[in-house]
Design a protein around this motif. Sequence first.
Motif, PDB file in Angstrom:
ATOM      1  N   LYS A 151       0.827  -1.210   0.000  1.00 16.21           N
ATOM      2  CA  LYS A 151       0.000   0.000   0.000  1.00 16.21           C
ATOM      3  C   LYS A 151       0.861   1.259   0.000  1.00 16.21           C
ATOM      4  N   LEU A 152       1.957   1.231   0.775  1.00 13.92           N
ATOM      5  CA  LEU A 152       2.858   2.398   0.805  1.00 13.92           C
ATOM      6  C   LEU A 152       3.533   2.601  -0.548  1.00 13.92           C
ATOM      7  N   SER A 153       3.934   1.500  -1.176  1.00 19.13           N
ATOM      8  CA  SER A 153       4.585   1.593  -2.489  1.00 19.13           C
ATOM      9  C   SER A 153       3.624   2.148  -3.538  1.00 19.13           C
ATOM     10  N   LEU A 154       2.358   1.711  -3.453  1.00  9.60           N
ATOM     11  CA  LEU A 154       1.358   2.212  -4.393  1.00  9.60           C
ATOM     12  C   LEU A 154       1.137   3.706  -4.200  1.00  9.60           C
ATOM     13  N   LYS A 155       1.040   4.130  -2.940  1.00 11.40           N
ATOM     14  CA  LYS A 155       0.827   5.559  -2.676  1.00 11.40           C
ATOM     15  C   LYS A 155       2.000   6.396  -3.192  1.00 11.40           C
ATOM     16  N   ARG A 156       3.222   5.865  -3.027  1.00  7.13           N
ATOM     17  CA  ARG A 156       4.417   6.590  -3.487  1.00  7.13           C
ATOM     18  C   ARG A 156       4.402   6.736  -5.005  1.00  7.13           C
ATOM     19  N   GLN A 158       1.783   6.646  -6.951  1.00 11.92           N
ATOM     20  CA  GLN A 158       0.709   7.570  -7.320  1.00 11.92           C
ATOM     21  C   GLN A 158       1.151   9.026  -7.158  1.00 11.92           C
ATOM     22  N   ASP A 159       1.888   9.333  -6.070  1.00  6.84           N
ATOM     23  CA  ASP A 159       2.391  10.704  -5.862  1.00  6.84           C
ATOM     24  C   ASP A 159       3.395  11.087  -6.939  1.00  6.84           C
ATOM     25  N   ASP A 170       5.560   1.768 -13.731  1.00  2.27           N
ATOM     26  CA  ASP A 170       5.811   1.557 -12.300  1.00  2.27           C
ATOM     27  C   ASP A 170       4.515   1.650 -11.501  1.00  2.27           C
ATOM     28  N   LEU A 171       3.646   2.548 -11.899  1.00  3.15           N
ATOM     29  CA  LEU A 171       2.358   2.685 -11.201  1.00  3.15           C
ATOM     30  C   LEU A 171       1.506   1.434 -11.364  1.00  3.15           C
ATOM     31  N   GLU A 172       1.460   0.894 -12.572  1.00  2.65           N
ATOM     32  CA  GLU A 172       0.669  -0.312 -12.816  1.00  2.65           C
ATOM     33  C   GLU A 172       1.227  -1.504 -12.050  1.00  2.65           C
ATOM     34  N   GLU A 173       2.547  -1.638 -11.972  1.00  3.37           N
ATOM     35  CA  GLU A 173       3.157  -2.727 -11.206  1.00  3.37           C
ATOM     36  C   GLU A 173       2.818  -2.603  -9.720  1.00  3.37           C
ATOM     37  N   GLU A 175       0.144  -1.136  -8.447  1.00  2.00           N
ATOM     38  CA  GLU A 175      -1.280  -1.452  -8.274  1.00  2.00           C
ATOM     39  C   GLU A 175      -1.510  -2.967  -8.266  1.00  2.00           C
ATOM     40  N   THR A 176      -0.835  -3.663  -9.189  1.00  2.00           N
ATOM     41  CA  THR A 176      -0.981  -5.130  -9.233  1.00  2.00           C
ATOM     42  C   THR A 176      -0.455  -5.776  -7.962  1.00  2.00           C
ATOM     43  N   ASN A 177       0.701  -5.318  -7.505  1.00  2.00           N
ATOM     44  CA  ASN A 177       1.313  -5.868  -6.291  1.00  2.00           C
ATOM     45  C   ASN A 177       0.414  -5.629  -5.076  1.00  2.00           C
ATOM     46  N   ALA A 178      -0.227  -4.457  -5.019  1.00  2.00           N
ATOM     47  CA  ALA A 178      -1.106  -4.131  -3.895  1.00  2.00           C
ATOM     48  C   ALA A 178      -2.341  -5.028  -3.904  1.00  2.00           C
ATOM     49  N   GLU A 179      -2.907  -5.286  -5.082  1.00  2.00           N
ATOM     50  CA  GLU A 179      -4.085  -6.149  -5.182  1.00  2.00           C
ATOM     51  C   GLU A 179      -3.771  -7.577  -4.741  1.00  2.00           C
ATOM     52  N   VAL A 180      -2.616  -8.109  -5.197  1.00  2.00           N
ATOM     53  CA  VAL A 180      -2.227  -9.468  -4.822  1.00  2.00           C
ATOM     54  C   VAL A 180      -1.981  -9.558  -3.322  1.00  2.00           C
TER      55      VAL A 180
END
Length: 390
Positions: A151-156, A158-159, A170-173, A175-180
């Motif tokens: 979640k922290l990586s996704l937020k970073r 996105q910023d 990088d954003l798509e990766e 998002e996928t990692n956060a969902e899994v």
Amino acid sequence: MTNKRKLSLRFQKSKITSQKLRYLNVLLLLITAIAFSACGSKPETKENENFSLQNDTITIPLTSTIAPRIKLETVTTEPYQLELIAAGTVKAIPNFYAEIAPPFSGRVTKVHLKLGMKTQSGTPLFEMVSPDFTDAQKNYFQAKSAYQIAKLSLKRQQDLKSNGVGSQKDLEEAETNAEVSEKEYQNAIASLKIFGVNINKLVFGQPLIIASPIAGEIIANDIVMGQYIKDDDAPKAKVADLKKVWVAGQVKEKDIRFIHELDGAEIQVASYPDKKITGKIYHVDEIVDEATRSVQVLIECHNSDHALKPGMYVTVKFIDTPENTLFVPAKAVLQFNDKSFVFVQLEKGKYIRRYVETGISNKGKIAILSGLKPNETIISEGAFYLLEAK
């Protein structure tokens, strides 16, 4: 002609005469037997003169010898409440009964339960140390940590993307990692909640606490301090709420038409002969037991005093709603092949055979389902004297 020849002729004549006499005697005996036989049949003819048959109507003269033996009765309806007796067994209601078996193998470290102890849903019963449970805890905390990092990586990402620094890839990766990671975390939570674990109070390394899934009381307990329990062992404890129980009555298939849901039933227990226990029919099975040709009927009974105990054999008396039923004396109903009939009075001394459909027998009377109407008069006794009328 010589004297010798004359004697021979006399002897032959004497022989012929004796044979004729024997034939005459036999003939006389046959005539006498026939005469006696004819005399013996006269009472039967006289008996048939006791009544006469014209079309379907039988007439009995007042001078007939059987007239005084004929008794009449006017049929009427009377309230009748069916009482059907069946054997039954007491059962715990499934929703109010639970067998306790731990989800993992392990060793018992603390025992809280005892026989007769009252429980609520979530009441601790015993604790155990289990390597499998420790692994489940480890998987949970790892999944939780991985999800938080994702979640922290996704937020970073996105910023960074919003400021024009990060890339879409990088954003798509992220998002996928956060969902899994989130799915793995939710699966870990679900696996622990199945065993009644409060994940908000979970501490890594804590013992597995086995709790009661329902409110009730402990009715069986085989838990011993220090024993090792395998995950495929039979249940070690049982919890049940016996304030209500089921009585499973076995009703023969021929009588099932008399049973209806919500009808009443009385339960008789050998250990409490003077106690009156009543219940309501809860369910009638749709399947007939092929071995006993019976249908299981469940009766729900209040059992606050625990007089009814699971496994107990009882007698069930089903009570139907009272109905007006036409009854006739059993002696009035006669059989012809596979049909039942009675003799109905048309007028004084005249009767007609009427086929009827019979029901149950009760106290020397038989229920008439069809073929008779109230206030008709029938022969209640002596009808068998008219069986020869055809």
